[in-house]
Design an enzyme around this catalytic site. Sequence first.
Site, PDB file in Angstrom:
ATOM      1  N   LYS A 176       0.821  -1.214   0.000  1.00 15.46           N
ATOM      2  CA  LYS A 176       0.000   0.000   0.000  1.00 15.46           C
ATOM      3  C   LYS A 176       0.864   1.279   0.000  1.00 15.46           C
ATOM      4  CE  LYS A 176      -4.085  -2.128   2.133  1.00 15.46           C
ATOM      5  NZ  LYS A 176      -5.142  -1.956   3.176  1.00 15.46           N
TER       6      LYS A 176
ATOM      7  N   TYR B  85     -12.579  -2.023  -3.932  1.00 20.45           N
ATOM      8  CA  TYR B  85     -13.134  -2.132  -2.579  1.00 20.45           C
ATOM      9  C   TYR B  85     -14.663  -2.036  -2.571  1.00 20.45           C
ATOM     10  CZ  TYR B  85      -8.528  -1.911  -0.334  1.00 20.45           C
ATOM     11  OH  TYR B  85      -7.247  -2.184   0.108  1.00 20.45           O
TER      12      TYR B  85
ATOM     13  N   PHE C 161     -15.698   3.744   6.756  1.00 16.98           N
ATOM     14  CA  PHE C 161     -14.312   4.074   6.421  1.00 16.98           C
ATOM     15  C   PHE C 161     -14.050   4.087   4.918  1.00 16.98           C
ATOM     16  CE2 PHE C 161     -14.432  -0.537   7.419  1.00 16.98           C
ATOM     17  CZ  PHE C 161     -13.932  -1.064   6.227  1.00 16.98           C
TER      18      PHE C 161
ATOM     19  N   ARG D 249      -1.634 -14.161   4.418  1.00 16.97           N
ATOM     20  CA  ARG D 249      -2.327 -13.497   5.527  1.00 16.97           C
ATOM     21  C   ARG D 249      -1.542 -13.638   6.828  1.00 16.97           C
ATOM     22  NH1 ARG D 249      -7.114 -11.410   4.168  1.00 16.97           N
ATOM     23  NH2 ARG D 249      -8.057 -11.469   6.239  1.00 16.97           N
TER      24      ARG D 249
ATOM     25  N   ARG E 184       2.469  -6.065   9.070  1.00 19.66           N
ATOM     26  CA  ARG E 184       1.697  -4.957   9.663  1.00 19.66           C
ATOM     27  C   ARG E 184       2.248  -4.543  11.024  1.00 19.66           C
ATOM     28  NH1 ARG E 184      -3.789  -7.526   7.306  1.00 19.66           N
ATOM     29  NH2 ARG E 184      -4.128  -6.140   5.519  1.00 19.66           N
TER      30      ARG E 184
ATOM     31  N   ASN F 171      -2.334   0.338   6.661  1.00 23.16           N
ATOM     32  CA  ASN F 171      -1.830  -0.918   7.224  1.00 23.16           C
ATOM     33  C   ASN F 171      -0.894  -1.682   6.291  1.00 23.16           C
ATOM     34  OD1 ASN F 171      -3.763  -1.825   5.471  1.00 23.16           O
ATOM     35  ND2 ASN F 171      -4.829  -3.123   6.940  1.00 23.16           N
TER      36      ASN F 171
ATOM     37  N   HIS G   8      -2.215  -5.438   1.589  1.00 26.20           N
ATOM     38  CA  HIS G   8      -3.499  -6.122   1.415  1.00 26.20           C
ATOM     39  C   HIS G   8      -3.222  -7.517   0.904  1.00 26.20           C
ATOM     40  CE1 HIS G   8      -7.524  -7.175  -0.019  1.00 26.20           C
ATOM     41  NE2 HIS G   8      -6.921  -7.630  -1.094  1.00 26.20           N
TER      42      HIS G   8
ATOM     43  N   GLU H 236      -9.674 -10.525  -7.602  1.00 26.26           N
ATOM     44  CA  GLU H 236      -8.687  -9.451  -7.438  1.00 26.26           C
ATOM     45  C   GLU H 236      -7.541  -9.575  -8.446  1.00 26.26           C
ATOM     46  OE1 GLU H 236      -9.697  -8.921  -2.681  1.00 26.26           O
ATOM     47  OE2 GLU H 236      -7.690  -9.596  -3.270  1.00 26.26           O
TER      48      GLU H 236
HETATM   49  P1  CMP Z   1      -7.686  -4.361   3.267  1.00 25.62           P
HETATM   50  O1  CMP Z   1      -7.264  -5.782   3.432  1.00 25.62           O
HETATM   51  O2  CMP Z   1      -7.015  -3.601   2.189  1.00 25.62           O
HETATM   52  O3  CMP Z   1      -9.274  -4.314   3.022  1.00 25.62           O
HETATM   53  C1  CMP Z   1     -10.069  -3.198   3.410  1.00 25.62           C
HETATM   54  C2  CMP Z   1      -9.302  -2.197   4.199  1.00 25.62           C
HETATM   55  O4  CMP Z   1     -10.084  -1.253   4.890  1.00 25.62           O
HETATM   56  C3  CMP Z   1      -8.504  -2.893   5.252  1.00 25.62           C
HETATM   57  O5  CMP Z   1      -7.430  -3.607   4.650  1.00 25.62           O
HETATM   58  C4  CMP Z   1      -8.126  -1.731   6.182  1.00 25.62           C
HETATM   59  O6  CMP Z   1      -6.911  -1.114   5.795  1.00 25.62           O
HETATM   60  C5  CMP Z   1      -9.259  -0.715   5.935  1.00 25.62           C
HETATM   61  N1  CMP Z   1     -10.043  -0.477   7.131  1.00 25.62           N
HETATM   62  C6  CMP Z   1     -10.187   0.711   7.740  1.00 25.62           C
HETATM   63  N2  CMP Z   1     -10.981   0.597   8.816  1.00 25.62           N
HETATM   64  C7  CMP Z   1     -11.345  -0.700   8.903  1.00 25.62           C
HETATM   65  C8  CMP Z   1     -12.166  -1.436   9.811  1.00 25.62           C
HETATM   66  N3  CMP Z   1     -12.768  -0.862  10.855  1.00 25.62           N
HETATM   67  N4  CMP Z   1     -12.313  -2.763   9.587  1.00 25.62           N
HETATM   68  C9  CMP Z   1     -11.718  -3.371   8.511  1.00 25.62           C
HETATM   69  N5  CMP Z   1     -10.944  -2.709   7.633  1.00 25.62           N
HETATM   70  C10 CMP Z   1     -10.753  -1.390   7.824  1.00 25.62           C
END
Ligand code: CMP
Length: 142
Positions: A10, A50, A58, A86, A103, A113, A116, A127
């Site tokens: 990211k 997304y 968010f 993961r 992370r 974070n 992904h 994806e």
């Molecule tokens: P990602 O795996 O990229 O998928 C969705 C992203 O939303 C997740 O990682 C987080 O970086 C972001 N995100 C922000 N807030 C939240 C939340 N409360 N729960 C889950 N994902 C979140």
Amino acid sequence: AIERTFSIVKPDAVAKNVIGEIYSRFERAGLRIVASKMIHLSREKAEGFYAEHKERPFFGALVDFMTSGPVMVQVLEGENAIKANREIMGATNPAEALRGTIRADYAVSVDENAAHGSDSPESAEREISYFFGADEICPRTR
Ligand code: CMP
């Protein structure tokens, strides 16, 4: 079984200059990078990626962040690649991520974070094809 998963380094991690550090972790875990490119996501591309989070509070901040700078997108291949990736990434919230995970080491918040990774075979397939054509994926020949 040998699987493929989709991964993003990211914008926060690209800005920290740790692309190589993160790629090394994939390789050390036995995952092979079979496709890779750097892109700066448009809002439309990020929103489509997304889409399942569209109604979440968010969502806007997530799209702002993911379009704030370039990312690396890659396809990782290996034994149980989806779960393996993961585990290497650690929990979505870096505060909950185990020591030594991407992370825990590079991310500061759930919003920014560092990485992904696909969460299921179905999302991996969706994806991967959202970012890569079949001709951009290079299975190993040696
Ligand atoms: P990602 O795996 O990229 O998928 C969705 C992203 O939303 C997740 O990682 C987080 O970086 C972001 N995100 C922000 N807030 C939240 C939340 N409360 N729960 C889950 N994902 C979140």
